[in-house]
Design a protein around this motif. Structure first.
Motif, PDB file in Angstrom:
ATOM      1  N   GLN A 110       0.828  -1.207   0.000  1.00 32.37           N
ATOM      2  CA  GLN A 110       0.000   0.000   0.000  1.00 32.37           C
ATOM      3  C   GLN A 110       0.867   1.264   0.000  1.00 32.37           C
ATOM      4  O   GLN A 110       0.544   2.241  -0.658  1.00 32.37           O
ATOM      5  N   MET A 111       1.968   1.247   0.753  1.00 31.74           N
ATOM      6  CA  MET A 111       2.857   2.406   0.797  1.00 31.74           C
ATOM      7  C   MET A 111       3.492   2.652  -0.566  1.00 31.74           C
ATOM      8  O   MET A 111       3.632   3.790  -1.009  1.00 31.74           O
ATOM      9  N   ALA A 112       3.869   1.587  -1.260  1.00 28.40           N
ATOM     10  CA  ALA A 112       4.439   1.730  -2.608  1.00 28.40           C
ATOM     11  C   ALA A 112       3.419   2.329  -3.562  1.00 28.40           C
ATOM     12  O   ALA A 112       3.755   3.198  -4.386  1.00 28.40           O
ATOM     13  N   ALA A 113       2.174   1.896  -3.443  1.00 31.30           N
ATOM     14  CA  ALA A 113       1.123   2.455  -4.293  1.00 31.30           C
ATOM     15  C   ALA A 113       0.918   3.936  -3.993  1.00 31.30           C
ATOM     16  O   ALA A 113       0.782   4.760  -4.917  1.00 31.30           O
ATOM     17  N   TYR A 114       0.898   4.289  -2.724  1.00 29.20           N
ATOM     18  CA  TYR A 114       0.736   5.698  -2.340  1.00 29.20           C
ATOM     19  C   TYR A 114       1.901   6.546  -2.856  1.00 29.20           C
ATOM     20  O   TYR A 114       1.699   7.605  -3.447  1.00 29.20           O
ATOM     21  N   GLN A 115       3.126   6.085  -2.668  1.00 33.66           N
ATOM     22  CA  GLN A 115       4.285   6.856  -3.109  1.00 33.66           C
ATOM     23  C   GLN A 115       4.326   6.974  -4.625  1.00 33.66           C
ATOM     24  O   GLN A 115       4.714   8.024  -5.157  1.00 33.66           O
ATOM     25  N   ARG A 116       3.916   5.927  -5.332  1.00 33.36           N
ATOM     26  CA  ARG A 116       3.872   5.990  -6.791  1.00 33.36           C
ATOM     27  C   ARG A 116       2.873   7.058  -7.231  1.00 33.36           C
ATOM     28  O   ARG A 116       3.177   7.883  -8.101  1.00 33.36           O
ATOM     29  N   MET A 117       1.687   7.084  -6.623  1.00 27.96           N
ATOM     30  CA  MET A 117       0.692   8.093  -6.987  1.00 27.96           C
ATOM     31  C   MET A 117       1.130   9.493  -6.548  1.00 27.96           C
ATOM     32  O   MET A 117       0.915  10.465  -7.261  1.00 27.96           O
ATOM     33  N   ARG A 118       1.758   9.587  -5.375  1.00 33.19           N
ATOM     34  CA  ARG A 118       2.175  10.890  -4.830  1.00 33.19           C
ATOM     35  C   ARG A 118       3.254  11.530  -5.684  1.00 33.19           C
ATOM     36  O   ARG A 118       3.311  12.744  -5.828  1.00 33.19           O
ATOM     37  N   ASN A 119       4.126  10.715  -6.272  1.00 34.02           N
ATOM     38  CA  ASN A 119       5.214  11.237  -7.094  1.00 34.02           C
ATOM     39  C   ASN A 119       4.913  11.190  -8.586  1.00 34.02           C
ATOM     40  O   ASN A 119       5.780  11.525  -9.394  1.00 34.02           O
ATOM     41  N   GLY A 120       3.713  10.803  -8.944  1.00 39.77           N
ATOM     42  CA  GLY A 120       3.364  10.676 -10.354  1.00 39.77           C
ATOM     43  C   GLY A 120       2.360  11.724 -10.805  1.00 39.77           C
ATOM     44  O   GLY A 120       2.046  12.686 -10.090  1.00 39.77           O
ATOM     45  N   PRO A 121       1.822  11.532 -11.983  1.00 39.21           N
ATOM     46  CA  PRO A 121       0.860  12.497 -12.538  1.00 39.21           C
ATOM     47  C   PRO A 121      -0.473  12.531 -11.782  1.00 39.21           C
ATOM     48  O   PRO A 121      -1.214  13.508 -11.887  1.00 39.21           O
ATOM     49  N   GLU A 122      -0.761  11.486 -11.018  1.00 38.01           N
ATOM     50  CA  GLU A 122      -2.010  11.476 -10.254  1.00 38.01           C
ATOM     51  C   GLU A 122      -2.059  12.636  -9.255  1.00 38.01           C
ATOM     52  O   GLU A 122      -3.112  13.224  -9.025  1.00 38.01           O
ATOM     53  N   PHE A 123      -0.911  12.944  -8.652  1.00 31.67           N
ATOM     54  CA  PHE A 123      -0.862  14.029  -7.669  1.00 31.67           C
ATOM     55  C   PHE A 123      -1.180  15.367  -8.330  1.00 31.67           C
ATOM     56  O   PHE A 123      -1.977  16.159  -7.823  1.00 31.67           O
ATOM     57  N   THR A 124      -0.580  15.626  -9.489  1.00 31.30           N
ATOM     58  CA  THR A 124      -0.831  16.888 -10.199  1.00 31.30           C
ATOM     59  C   THR A 124      -2.297  16.986 -10.588  1.00 31.30           C
ATOM     60  O   THR A 124      -2.922  18.050 -10.440  1.00 31.30           O
ATOM     61  N   ALA A 125      -2.862  15.890 -11.078  1.00 28.39           N
ATOM     62  CA  ALA A 125      -4.283  15.896 -11.456  1.00 28.39           C
ATOM     63  C   ALA A 125      -5.167  16.137 -10.241  1.00 28.39           C
ATOM     64  O   ALA A 125      -6.157  16.887 -10.318  1.00 28.39           O
ATOM     65  N   GLU A 126      -4.808  15.541  -9.118  1.00 24.33           N
ATOM     66  CA  GLU A 126      -5.604  15.709  -7.898  1.00 24.33           C
ATOM     67  C   GLU A 126      -5.503  17.140  -7.366  1.00 24.33           C
ATOM     68  O   GLU A 126      -6.488  17.696  -6.869  1.00 24.33           O
ATOM     69  N   VAL A 127      -4.326  17.756  -7.479  1.00 23.82           N
ATOM     70  CA  VAL A 127      -4.169  19.158  -7.067  1.00 23.82           C
ATOM     71  C   VAL A 127      -5.041  20.047  -7.939  1.00 23.82           C
ATOM     72  O   VAL A 127      -5.731  20.947  -7.436  1.00 23.82           O
ATOM     73  N   GLN A 128      -5.033  19.806  -9.251  1.00 26.71           N
ATOM     74  CA  GLN A 128      -5.870  20.601 -10.162  1.00 26.71           C
ATOM     75  C   GLN A 128      -7.346  20.440  -9.815  1.00 26.71           C
ATOM     76  O   GLN A 128      -8.102  21.418  -9.794  1.00 26.71           O
ATOM     77  N   ARG A 129      -7.750  19.212  -9.526  1.00 23.39           N
ATOM     78  CA  ARG A 129      -9.150  18.969  -9.163  1.00 23.39           C
ATOM     79  C   ARG A 129      -9.514  19.699  -7.877  1.00 23.39           C
ATOM     80  O   ARG A 129     -10.564  20.318  -7.765  1.00 23.39           O
ATOM     81  N   ALA A 130      -8.611  19.656  -6.882  1.00 17.26           N
ATOM     82  CA  ALA A 130      -8.870  20.335  -5.610  1.00 17.26           C
ATOM     83  C   ALA A 130      -8.938  21.843  -5.790  1.00 17.26           C
ATOM     84  O   ALA A 130      -9.775  22.511  -5.180  1.00 17.26           O
TER      85      ALA A 130
END
Length: 148
Positions: A110-130
């Motif tokens: 689970q931590m690997a999945a979180y870090q992958r999303m946190r350092n990937g494009p998912e984080f940027t997309a989530e920031v834009q959505r927020a």
């Protein structure tokens, strides 16, 4: 024999008690500290402010511990995005269990999945959505307050 021993011990104890002296508290712990200080509240506050300024300007090699966090270093949208990714990765369910094991395979996965999303494009997309969600909410709030 027992009577003589008893009398001898009693005489010795009595002699010790008579020769014992009381010692003032100052001799044991030093002079008492005055309850009233000689600095005013303003002087103490000024000294604290000056020492804070001196500490903040000290070179990094003289400081101990991690650097002070910068106020406002993370935006509200970044915090919201990070929280969403934490929950989406499943870390909120894994880390809050009674039998939580940080060395277990499930936690590492689970931590690997979180870090992958946190350092990937998912984080940027989530920031834009927020940010979009917040700006839409503020626009609705502004329209609602001006309609009155």
């Amino acid at each position: 024999m027992n009577a003589r021993l008893f009398l001898g011990l009693s005489a010795l104890a009595f002699a010790g008690a008579v020769s014992a002296q009381t010692v003032p508290a100052e001799q044991w712990v030093g002079t008492p500290i005055s309850a009233v200080g000689h600095f005013s509240r303003a002087e103490v506050a000024a000294d604290m402010t000056a020492s804070r300024a001196t500490f903040a300007s000290a070179p990094a090699e003289y400081r101990v511990g991690p650097a002070d966090p910068t106020t406002g270093a993370t935006s509200r949208a970044e915090v919201a995005a990070d929280t969403q990714l934490w929950m989406r990765s499943g870390m909120s369910q894994v880390a809050n269990r009674d039998g939580f094991d940080p060395t277990g395979a499930e936690f590492r996965h689970q931590m690997a999945a979180y870090q992958r999303m946190r350092n990937g494009p998912e984080f940027t997309a989530e920031v834009q959505r927020a940010q979009n969600t917040r700006s839409i909410g503020m626009a609705r709030f502004d329209r609602g307050s001006s309609a009155e």
